[in-house]
Design an enzyme around this catalytic site. Structure first.
Site, PDB file in Angstrom:
ATOM      1  N   ASP A  22      -4.920   2.419   8.477  1.00 51.68           N
ATOM      2  CA  ASP A  22      -6.173   1.655   8.464  1.00 51.68           C
ATOM      3  C   ASP A  22      -6.896   1.759   9.805  1.00 51.68           C
ATOM      4  O   ASP A  22      -6.269   1.899  10.853  1.00 51.68           O
ATOM      5  CB  ASP A  22      -5.855   0.181   8.135  1.00 51.68           C
ATOM      6  CG  ASP A  22      -7.098  -0.565   7.700  1.00 51.68           C
ATOM      7  OD1 ASP A  22      -8.064   0.078   7.240  1.00 51.68           O
ATOM      8  OD2 ASP A  22      -7.108  -1.805   7.832  1.00 51.68           O
ATOM      9  N   ASN A  24      -9.992   3.733  10.243  1.00 52.02           N
ATOM     10  CA  ASN A  24     -10.842   4.923  10.427  1.00 52.02           C
ATOM     11  C   ASN A  24     -12.314   4.551  10.614  1.00 52.02           C
ATOM     12  O   ASN A  24     -13.000   5.100  11.480  1.00 52.02           O
ATOM     13  CB  ASN A  24     -10.769   5.832   9.187  1.00 52.02           C
ATOM     14  CG  ASN A  24      -9.422   6.485   9.016  1.00 52.02           C
ATOM     15  OD1 ASN A  24      -8.599   6.431   9.913  1.00 52.02           O
ATOM     16  ND2 ASN A  24      -9.202   7.079   7.857  1.00 52.02           N
ATOM     17  N   GLY A  25     -12.786   3.627   9.766  1.00 49.93           N
ATOM     18  CA  GLY A  25     -14.203   3.258   9.800  1.00 49.93           C
ATOM     19  C   GLY A  25     -14.575   2.629  11.133  1.00 49.93           C
ATOM     20  O   GLY A  25     -15.571   3.014  11.769  1.00 49.93           O
ATOM     21  N   ARG A  26     -13.759   1.687  11.576  1.00 51.94           N
ATOM     22  CA  ARG A  26     -14.050   1.011  12.857  1.00 51.94           C
ATOM     23  C   ARG A  26     -13.946   1.977  14.023  1.00 51.94           C
ATOM     24  O   ARG A  26     -14.706   1.888  14.994  1.00 51.94           O
ATOM     25  CB  ARG A  26     -13.092  -0.182  13.053  1.00 51.94           C
ATOM     26  CG  ARG A  26     -13.522  -1.399  12.252  1.00 51.94           C
ATOM     27  CD  ARG A  26     -12.415  -2.415  12.160  1.00 51.94           C
ATOM     28  NE  ARG A  26     -11.387  -1.996  11.214  1.00 51.94           N
ATOM     29  CZ  ARG A  26     -10.145  -2.466  11.198  1.00 51.94           C
ATOM     30  NH1 ARG A  26      -9.769  -3.350  12.100  1.00 51.94           N
ATOM     31  NH2 ARG A  26      -9.299  -2.054  10.291  1.00 51.94           N
ATOM     32  N   HIS A  39     -12.773   9.121   8.931  1.00 46.32           N
ATOM     33  CA  HIS A  39     -11.821   9.645   7.933  1.00 46.32           C
ATOM     34  C   HIS A  39     -11.434  11.082   8.293  1.00 46.32           C
ATOM     35  O   HIS A  39     -10.281  11.472   8.149  1.00 46.32           O
ATOM     36  CB  HIS A  39     -12.427   9.599   6.528  1.00 46.32           C
ATOM     37  CG  HIS A  39     -12.728   8.209   6.056  1.00 46.32           C
ATOM     38  ND1 HIS A  39     -11.845   7.171   6.220  1.00 46.32           N
ATOM     39  CD2 HIS A  39     -13.813   7.671   5.433  1.00 46.32           C
ATOM     40  CE1 HIS A  39     -12.360   6.061   5.711  1.00 46.32           C
ATOM     41  NE2 HIS A  39     -13.567   6.330   5.238  1.00 46.32           N
ATOM     42  N   GLU A  69      -8.203  -0.286  -4.999  1.00 50.10           N
ATOM     43  CA  GLU A  69      -9.368  -1.131  -4.734  1.00 50.10           C
ATOM     44  C   GLU A  69     -10.448  -0.390  -3.927  1.00 50.10           C
ATOM     45  O   GLU A  69     -11.575  -0.853  -3.813  1.00 50.10           O
ATOM     46  CB  GLU A  69      -8.947  -2.387  -3.954  1.00 50.10           C
ATOM     47  CG  GLU A  69      -8.148  -3.394  -4.779  1.00 50.10           C
ATOM     48  CD  GLU A  69      -6.712  -2.953  -5.066  1.00 50.10           C
ATOM     49  OE1 GLU A  69      -6.111  -2.247  -4.216  1.00 50.10           O
ATOM     50  OE2 GLU A  69      -6.199  -3.277  -6.156  1.00 50.10           O
ATOM     51  N   LEU A 133      11.240  17.339   4.602  1.00 48.93           N
ATOM     52  CA  LEU A 133      10.602  16.022   4.520  1.00 48.93           C
ATOM     53  C   LEU A 133       9.991  15.778   3.139  1.00 48.93           C
ATOM     54  O   LEU A 133       9.286  16.633   2.604  1.00 48.93           O
ATOM     55  CB  LEU A 133       9.490  15.939   5.593  1.00 48.93           C
ATOM     56  CG  LEU A 133       8.643  14.662   5.585  1.00 48.93           C
ATOM     57  CD1 LEU A 133       9.438  13.480   6.108  1.00 48.93           C
ATOM     58  CD2 LEU A 133       7.375  14.852   6.422  1.00 48.93           C
ATOM     59  N   ILE A 197      -0.735  -6.476   3.280  1.00 50.58           N
ATOM     60  CA  ILE A 197      -0.134  -5.314   2.605  1.00 50.58           C
ATOM     61  C   ILE A 197      -1.169  -4.595   1.746  1.00 50.58           C
ATOM     62  O   ILE A 197      -0.992  -3.433   1.382  1.00 50.58           O
ATOM     63  CB  ILE A 197       1.113  -5.761   1.803  1.00 50.58           C
ATOM     64  CG1 ILE A 197       2.128  -6.354   2.793  1.00 50.58           C
ATOM     65  CG2 ILE A 197       1.746  -4.602   1.039  1.00 50.58           C
ATOM     66  CD1 ILE A 197       3.539  -6.469   2.336  1.00 50.58           C
ATOM     67  N   SER A 198      -2.277  -5.274   1.426  1.00 52.50           N
ATOM     68  CA  SER A 198      -3.376  -4.665   0.654  1.00 52.50           C
ATOM     69  C   SER A 198      -2.880  -3.936  -0.600  1.00 52.50           C
ATOM     70  O   SER A 198      -3.322  -2.818  -0.884  1.00 52.50           O
ATOM     71  CB  SER A 198      -4.199  -3.715   1.547  1.00 52.50           C
ATOM     72  OG  SER A 198      -4.767  -4.411   2.623  1.00 52.50           O
TER      73      SER A 198
HETATM   74  C1  IPE Z   1      -5.752  -0.233   2.863  1.00 54.55           C
HETATM   75  O1  IPE Z   1      -6.830  -0.338   3.734  1.00 54.55           O
HETATM   76  C2  IPE Z   1      -5.846   1.032   2.068  1.00 54.55           C
HETATM   77  C3  IPE Z   1      -5.626   2.264   2.819  1.00 54.55           C
HETATM   78  C4  IPE Z   1      -5.309   2.378   4.065  1.00 54.55           C
HETATM   79  C5  IPE Z   1      -5.763   3.464   2.041  1.00 54.55           C
HETATM   80  P1  IPE Z   1      -8.135  -1.145   3.338  1.00 54.55           P
HETATM   81  O2  IPE Z   1      -9.059  -1.032   4.483  1.00 54.55           O
HETATM   82  O3  IPE Z   1      -8.653  -0.718   2.022  1.00 54.55           O
HETATM   83  O4  IPE Z   1      -7.571  -2.626   3.204  1.00 54.55           O
HETATM   84  P2  IPE Z   1      -8.340  -4.022   3.183  1.00 54.55           P
HETATM   85  O5  IPE Z   1      -9.528  -3.869   2.269  1.00 54.55           O
HETATM   86  O6  IPE Z   1      -8.789  -4.277   4.594  1.00 54.55           O
HETATM   87  O7  IPE Z   1      -7.329  -5.007   2.727  1.00 54.55           O
HETATM   88  C1  IPE Z   2      -8.539   3.427   6.161  1.00 51.34           C
HETATM   89  O1  IPE Z   2      -9.563   3.185   7.058  1.00 51.34           O
HETATM   90  C2  IPE Z   2      -8.838   4.586   5.250  1.00 51.34           C
HETATM   91  C3  IPE Z   2      -9.098   4.217   3.859  1.00 51.34           C
HETATM   92  C4  IPE Z   2      -9.026   3.027   3.345  1.00 51.34           C
HETATM   93  C5  IPE Z   2      -9.467   5.317   2.973  1.00 51.34           C
HETATM   94  P1  IPE Z   2     -10.780   2.259   6.690  1.00 51.34           P
HETATM   95  O2  IPE Z   2     -11.851   3.104   6.079  1.00 51.34           O
HETATM   96  O3  IPE Z   2     -10.367   1.096   5.881  1.00 51.34           O
HETATM   97  O4  IPE Z   2     -11.256   1.778   8.120  1.00 51.34           O
HETATM   98  P2  IPE Z   2     -11.714   0.309   8.542  1.00 51.34           P
HETATM   99  O5  IPE Z   2     -10.608  -0.614   8.191  1.00 51.34           O
HETATM  100  O6  IPE Z   2     -12.960  -0.004   7.767  1.00 51.34           O
HETATM  101  O7  IPE Z   2     -11.943   0.428  10.010  1.00 51.34           O
HETATM  102 MG    MG Z   3      -9.713  -0.772   6.336  1.00 49.78          MG
END
Ligand code: IPE
Ligand code: IPE
Ligand code: MG
Length: 257
Positions: A22, A24-26, A39, A69, A133, A197-198
């Site tokens: 988790d 990547n976006g931020r 990503h 989700e 692996l 745990i999402s």
């Molecule tokens: C969990 O991250 C899913 C993956 C890393 C693929 P999310 O960013 O989707 O989780 P939430 O929405 O913050 O719970």
């Molecule tokens: C996890 O990073 C990757 C996926 C869920 C595909 P995010 O895209 O959720 O990044 P944040 O949490 O918004 O920073």
């Molecule tokens: Mg995220």
């Protein structure tokens, strides 16, 4: 899992590690770049983590790439993620195969474009006999989905008369989950600073050690991974026993080895 001297003594390094990748976006947004840039950078961290596990002799690595989700995200982000997944599968599978990695994509694959499903099936076939692996990539995966699909299979057997309801045990459910026959999950890591745990490996996380780090996924390098492993090694896993019982089992395992 049966708890005995042998299983305890093998617990210094995790056999099976899972990661909620988790942040990547931020990571991208803090650099004034679009989320999709994060990503793309995240793929480098995936490559690095696979190499790290191979070097360390970890048996299985399970990566959460796309949750059931995540379809709720803006359409262009979902499209980019699908494209990236297809691109990476096309580009990396031969290399993974050469290094003896067995690749399994877990999740409800039926919702993916057929081009992607074909690529996934080809990757499964190519690497199915590999003995290095075990790399599981969770895509359109949800822990609840996994348990529900196992329940459906068992219910079908009951309806057909080949299974009695009282034969539905924990073991039987485990055997029908997507990662049946793989070693128990030892360590579940989440990057990106959130403590949840999402809907990842709900059943398998029952006795996994949980490790949360603020490090955003694209920054998760060997040092960060090593810290997670060191933290795991320092913990005492008790599986419901007392600390004294565990110490006795450990001492017994040392005298028998
Ligand atoms: C969990 O991250 C899913 C993956 C890393 C693929 P999310 O960013 O989707 O989780 P939430 O929405 O913050 O719970
Ligand atoms: C996890 O990073 C990757 C996926 C869920 C595909 P995010 O895209 O959720 O990044 P944040 O949490 O918004 O920073
Ligand atoms: Mg995220």
């Amino acid at each position: 899992m049966v708890l005995n001297a042998e299983t305890i003594s093998q617990q210094s390094l995790p056999k099976h590690v899972a990661i909620i990748m988790d942040g990547n976006g931020r990571w991208a947004q803090s650099r004034n770049r679009p989320r999709t840039y994060g990503h793309k950078k995240g793929v480098d961290a995936v490559r690095n983590s696979v190499q790290f596990c191979k070097n360390l002799g970890i048996e299985s690595l399970t990566l959460f790439a796309f949750s059931s989700e995540n379809w709720r995200r803006p359409e262009d982000e979902v499209t980019t993620l699908m494209g990236l997944f297809l691109f990476v599968l096309t580009k990396e599978v031969k290399k993974l195969h050469k290094s003896n990695v067995k690749l399994t994509v877990i999740g409800d694959l039926s919702r993916f474009p057929s081009s992607l499903q074909e690529r996934i099936n080809a990757a499964h076939q190519l690497t199915s006999e590999n003995t290095g692996l075990q790399l599981n990539v969770a895509a359109n995966y949800g822990g609840r989905w996994d348990i529900a699909q196992a329940a459906q299979k068992l219910a079908t057997q009951v309806a057909e008369g080949s299974l009695a309801p009282e034969e539905i045990t924990e073991d039987e459910i485990s055997k029908h989950l997507t990662m049946a026959n793989q070693s128990e999950l030892d360590l579940l890591i989440r990057t990106g600073g959130d403590y949840r745990i999402s809907n990842f490996l709900l059943w398998q996380a029952a006795y996994a050690e949980l490790y949360f780090t603020d490090t955003l996924w694209p920054d998760f390098n060997d040092e960060a991974f090593s810290e997670a492993i060191a933290c795991f090694v320092s913990r005492e896993r008790r599986f419901g026993c007392t600390g004294d019982q565990i110490k006795q089992l450990l001492a017994a395992s040392k005298t028998t080895s």
